[in-house]
Design an enzyme around this catalytic site. Structure first.
Site, PDB file in Angstrom:
ATOM      1  N   PRO A 101      14.505 -11.859 -53.272  1.00  0.00           N
ATOM      2  CA  PRO A 101      14.272 -12.111 -51.844  1.00  0.00           C
ATOM      3  C   PRO A 101      15.234 -13.181 -51.300  1.00  0.00           C
ATOM      4  O   PRO A 101      15.498 -14.176 -51.976  1.00  0.00           O
ATOM      5  CB  PRO A 101      12.824 -12.613 -51.803  1.00  0.00           C
ATOM      6  CG  PRO A 101      12.197 -12.058 -53.047  1.00  0.00           C
ATOM      7  CD  PRO A 101      13.292 -12.014 -54.078  1.00  0.00           C
ATOM      8  N   ALA A 104      14.379 -17.484 -49.831  1.00  0.00           N
ATOM      9  CA  ALA A 104      13.006 -17.694 -50.289  1.00  0.00           C
ATOM     10  C   ALA A 104      12.941 -18.728 -51.413  1.00  0.00           C
ATOM     11  O   ALA A 104      11.936 -18.868 -52.077  1.00  0.00           O
ATOM     12  CB  ALA A 104      12.423 -16.370 -50.768  1.00  0.00           C
ATOM     13  N   GLY A 105      14.051 -19.443 -51.632  1.00  0.00           N
ATOM     14  CA  GLY A 105      14.054 -20.459 -52.688  1.00  0.00           C
ATOM     15  C   GLY A 105      14.187 -19.867 -54.077  1.00  0.00           C
ATOM     16  O   GLY A 105      13.914 -20.529 -55.068  1.00  0.00           O
ATOM     17  N   LEU A 106      14.618 -18.606 -54.156  1.00  0.00           N
ATOM     18  CA  LEU A 106      14.743 -17.971 -55.472  1.00  0.00           C
ATOM     19  C   LEU A 106      16.199 -17.836 -55.913  1.00  0.00           C
ATOM     20  O   LEU A 106      16.489 -17.130 -56.878  1.00  0.00           O
ATOM     21  CB  LEU A 106      14.055 -16.601 -55.465  1.00  0.00           C
ATOM     22  CG  LEU A 106      12.534 -16.641 -55.256  1.00  0.00           C
ATOM     23  CD1 LEU A 106      11.957 -15.237 -55.206  1.00  0.00           C
ATOM     24  CD2 LEU A 106      11.835 -17.450 -56.334  1.00  0.00           C
ATOM     25  N   SER A 108      18.941 -16.580 -54.406  1.00  0.00           N
ATOM     26  CA  SER A 108      19.664 -15.314 -54.201  1.00  0.00           C
ATOM     27  C   SER A 108      21.148 -15.547 -53.916  1.00  0.00           C
ATOM     28  O   SER A 108      22.002 -14.823 -54.454  1.00  0.00           O
ATOM     29  CB  SER A 108      19.022 -14.498 -53.083  1.00  0.00           C
ATOM     30  OG  SER A 108      19.260 -15.093 -51.838  1.00  0.00           O
ATOM     31  N   ALA A 110      23.121 -18.052 -54.864  1.00  0.00           N
ATOM     32  CA  ALA A 110      23.823 -18.471 -56.089  1.00  0.00           C
ATOM     33  C   ALA A 110      23.995 -17.282 -57.032  1.00  0.00           C
ATOM     34  O   ALA A 110      25.042 -17.130 -57.671  1.00  0.00           O
ATOM     35  CB  ALA A 110      23.042 -19.593 -56.777  1.00  0.00           C
ATOM     36  N   ASP A 154      20.871 -25.032 -58.829  1.00  0.00           N
ATOM     37  CA  ASP A 154      20.760 -23.576 -58.647  1.00  0.00           C
ATOM     38  C   ASP A 154      21.887 -22.844 -59.372  1.00  0.00           C
ATOM     39  O   ASP A 154      21.645 -21.903 -60.135  1.00  0.00           O
ATOM     40  CB  ASP A 154      20.838 -23.208 -57.153  1.00  0.00           C
ATOM     41  CG  ASP A 154      19.512 -23.410 -56.442  1.00  0.00           C
ATOM     42  OD1 ASP A 154      18.653 -24.126 -56.998  1.00  0.00           O
ATOM     43  OD2 ASP A 154      19.343 -22.864 -55.337  1.00  0.00           O
TER      44      ASP A 154
HETATM   45  O1  PMV Z   1      17.651 -23.015 -53.259  1.00  0.00           O
HETATM   46  P1  PMV Z   1      16.281 -23.630 -53.107  1.00  0.00           P
HETATM   47  O2  PMV Z   1      15.654 -23.401 -51.790  1.00  0.00           O
HETATM   48  O3  PMV Z   1      15.440 -23.331 -54.297  1.00  0.00           O
HETATM   49  O4  PMV Z   1      16.448 -25.214 -53.096  1.00  0.00           O
HETATM   50  C1  PMV Z   1      17.119 -25.918 -54.046  1.00  0.00           C
HETATM   51  C2  PMV Z   1      16.432 -27.161 -54.363  1.00  0.00           C
HETATM   52  C3  PMV Z   1      16.720 -28.400 -53.574  1.00  0.00           C
HETATM   53  O5  PMV Z   1      16.438 -29.466 -54.461  1.00  0.00           O
HETATM   54  C4  PMV Z   1      15.796 -28.471 -52.375  1.00  0.00           C
HETATM   55  C5  PMV Z   1      18.147 -28.510 -53.073  1.00  0.00           C
HETATM   56  C6  PMV Z   1      19.163 -28.694 -54.183  1.00  0.00           C
HETATM   57  O6  PMV Z   1      20.370 -28.527 -53.879  1.00  0.00           O
HETATM   58  O7  PMV Z   1      18.814 -29.046 -55.312  1.00  0.00           O
END
Ligand code: PMV
Length: 292
Positions: A101, A104-106, A108, A110, A154
Site C-alpha cells: 500500500p 501507508a508507512g510500509l 513502498s 523505498a 527504510d
Molecule cells: O516511511 P514511514 O512512514 O514508515 O516512516 C519512516 C519512519 C520515520 O521515523 C517517521 C521517518 C524516518 O525517516 O525514519
C-alpha cells in the site's frame, strides 16, 4: 549494442517495530521486512524510443528524457547511470508494480527504488559490486524526495531484507541485522488513510524546536525501548515485547503523531487479546501493528 535479456528484481515492504521519529534524532530503532508484500521492477530491452518509465498501476508511462529528477523513478535511473559511469543508457522499458500500500508507512517508495536499482544493475551488468549496502545508499538518496530528512532506516531494511537495529549517526550509520529466536506474529491494521511522512516529520521537527527538552525526553524513551526490545526479540519474550509496544505507542501519542483511527485500531487489537499494539511508521494514518 549487444542483445540484452529482460530482467526482474523485487524488494519487500517494511514495518518499524520500535523507534520511529526518534530515529531521525539519533535514537535506535528496530525495523523488519514484510516479505509477502513486494515491489517489482521488470526491464525489457527495446530497439528504440529511449528509456520508458512505466507504472501501470498508477496509469503512468513516460519517457525519461521528459522527466526531471524530482521524480523518484527518474532519479533512481540517473543515479545508477552515474554510479555505472555510463554516458547514456540503452533503450529499454522499466515497469514497476507493487502490492505494498502507498503512503501507508510500509516502505513502498523505498521498495520501488531498491527493486529498480537492483534490476538496472543486473540489466546493465555493472562491473561494480552490487551489495545490499550499495542498494541501500542509492535508495537513501531517493528517499529524500519522499521524506525530506529520512533517517535511513527504510532503505536499510528494504535493501538488506532482514530485521535491523539501526542508529542514525556520523560518519556512518550503525546497522546491525539480527536473528529472531521465535517468529513474531504481527497483525498489520491499515487505517486506509494515507499520510505524508515528510509533513509529519516536519511537524515533529517544529515541535522539537519549540520544546526541545520535552521532545528529547520522548525520543530518549523511544530509544531506550528499542534497546530493550532487541533483547526481548532475541530471547523471544513476547509478553515483554508487547508491553514495550504499548509504551512506544503512548510516547508516539505524546509526540502527536498518532490519530483517532490509529488509537482505535490499537485499542481494538488489545481488547481482542493482542499482547501489544502500536502505530508504525510516520503516523497520522497508515498502519497499526499488533503482536498476536
Ligand atoms: O516511511 P514511514 O512512514 O514508515 O516512516 C519512516 C519512519 C520515520 O521515523 C517517521 C521517518 C524516518 O525517516 O525514519
Amino acid at each position: 549494442m549487444e542483445d540484452r535479456t529482460a530482467v526482474s528484481a523485487s524488494a519487500p515492504g517494511k514495518i518499524i517495530l520500535f523507534g520511529e521519529h526518534a530515529v531521525v534524532y539519533g535514537r535506535p530503532a528496530i525495523a523488519a521486512p514484510l516479505t509477502h508484500v513486494r515491489a517489482t521492477a521488470t526491464i525489457h530491452p527495446a530497439r528504440d524510443g529511449g528509456v520508458i518509465l512505466a507504472a501501470p498501476d498508477l496509469g503512468v508511462r513516460q519517457n525519461l528524457a521528459n522527466v526531471g529528477t524530482e521524480d523518484a523513478l527518474a532519479l533512481t535511473v540517473q543515479q545508477v547511470l552515474i554510479a555505472a559511469g555510463l554516458q547514456r543508457l540503452p533503450d529499454m522499458t522499466i515497469t514497476v508494480t507493487s502490492d505494498i500500500p502507498i503512503a501507508a508507512g510500509l516502505g513502498s517508495g523505498a521498495a520501488i527504488t531498491a527493486a529498480t536499482t537492483r534490476a538496472l544493475a543486473q540489466f546493465l551488468e555493472l562491473d561494480i559490486p552490487v551489495t545490499d549496502g550499495w542498494i541501500s545508499d542509492l535508495t537513501y538518496e531517493v528517499e529524500k524526495i519522499h521524506h525530506g530528512t529520512p533517517s535511513g532506516i527504510d532503505n536499510t531494511v528494504v535493501a538488506y531484507e532482514r530485521p535491523v537495529y539501526f542508529v542514525r549517526q556520523t560518519p556512518q550509520n550503525l546497522i546491525e541485522t539480527f536473528s529472531v529466536q521465535q517468529p513474531l506474529h504481527l497483525l498489520v491494521g491499515d487505517t486506509g488513510i494515507s499520510s505524508s511522512t515528510k509533513d509529519v516529520v516536519g511537524d515533529v521537527r517544529r515541535s522539537w524546536q519549540k520544546d526541545p527538552q520535552r521532545f528529547n525526553a520522548l525520543f530518549d524513551g523511544c530509544g531506550a525501548l528499542s534497546e530493550a526490545a532487541r533483547e526481548a526479540i532475541q530471547t523471544g519474550d513476547y509478553e515483554e515485547i508487547g508491553r514495550m509496544m504499548n509504551q512506544n505507542h503512548a510516547l508516539l501519542v505524546d509526540m502527536t503523531v498518532s490519530s483517532p483511527d490509529l488509537d482505535r485500531l490499537v485499542s481494538t487489537a488489545l481488547d481482542a487479546g493482542a499482547l501489544g499494539a502500536k502505530m508504525s511508521g510516520g503516523g497520522r494514518g497508515g498502519n497499526m501493528i499488533a503482536l498476536v
